[in-house]
Design a protein around this motif. Structure first.
Motif, PDB file in Angstrom:
ATOM      1  N   THR A  59      17.624 -55.384  69.836  1.00 29.53           N
ATOM      2  CA  THR A  59      18.749 -54.758  69.139  1.00 29.53           C
ATOM      3  C   THR A  59      20.076 -55.321  69.627  1.00 29.53           C
ATOM      4  OG1 THR A  59      17.462 -52.720  68.933  1.00 29.53           O
ATOM      5  CG2 THR A  59      19.834 -52.548  68.585  1.00 29.53           C
TER       6      THR A  59
ATOM      7  N   ASP B 231      15.299 -52.531  72.970  1.00 29.97           N
ATOM      8  CA  ASP B 231      16.759 -52.540  73.081  1.00 29.97           C
ATOM      9  C   ASP B 231      17.324 -53.938  73.270  1.00 29.97           C
ATOM     10  OD1 ASP B 231      16.846 -49.799  72.786  1.00 29.97           O
ATOM     11  OD2 ASP B 231      16.849 -49.403  74.945  1.00 29.97           O
TER      12      ASP B 231
ATOM     13  N   LEU C 293      18.950 -53.336  80.542  1.00 30.81           N
ATOM     14  CA  LEU C 293      18.011 -53.628  79.458  1.00 30.81           C
ATOM     15  C   LEU C 293      16.815 -54.486  79.863  1.00 30.81           C
ATOM     16  CD1 LEU C 293      20.540 -54.364  76.574  1.00 30.81           C
ATOM     17  CD2 LEU C 293      19.290 -52.258  77.016  1.00 30.81           C
TER      18      LEU C 293
END
Length: 127
Positions: free
Chosen positions: A39, A36, A92
């Motif tokens: 991303t 993540d 994250l």
């Protein structure tokens, strides 16, 4: 109390300066991003401007904190970025949350110390 304010203000300024200068001059190698985090960073970098805007803001606010000029304004401007740093690391990448929490606590402390300067921001005026 005044010495604590100067120390915290200077440490915040140095941290922001280091983060922005190391970004612009590639002084610190970037680790391989995964999942993540990768991303998210691909999305931020895809805009073409957002990371540069954030780092320029950090640079200007870092200079303001170190010099002691426009600290109240710098505090207001940097606060959304600090919140985003803490939320990013909290959701994250928890391993890097330490610097973000230091920034958050430091900015809140400076806001509390300079609270008189913020009073006019919260007055509802009718013109």
């Amino acid at each position: 109390m005044k010495i604590a304010v100067i120390v915290i203000r200077t440490l915040i300024g140095l941290l922001l300066l280091f983060a922005s200068i190391s970004y612009f001059f590639n002084l610190v190698p970037q680790p391989e991003l995964q999942g993540d985090v990768k991303t998210f960073m691909l999305g931020v970098n895809a805009t073409g401007y957002l990371m540069n805007l954030i780092k320029i803001t950090e640079l200007v606010c870092g200079i303001a904190f170190i010099t002691g000029r426009f600290v109240t304004l710098a505090n207001v401007v940097i606060f959304p970025i600090v919140i985003n740093i803490v939320l990013f690391h909290g959701s994250l990448d928890p391993s890097g949350i330490g610097a973000g929490l230091f920034l958050l606590i430091g900015v809140l402390f400076l806001a509390w110390y300079h609270r008189k300067n913020y009073e006019t921001l919260f007055i509802a005026k009718s013109f």
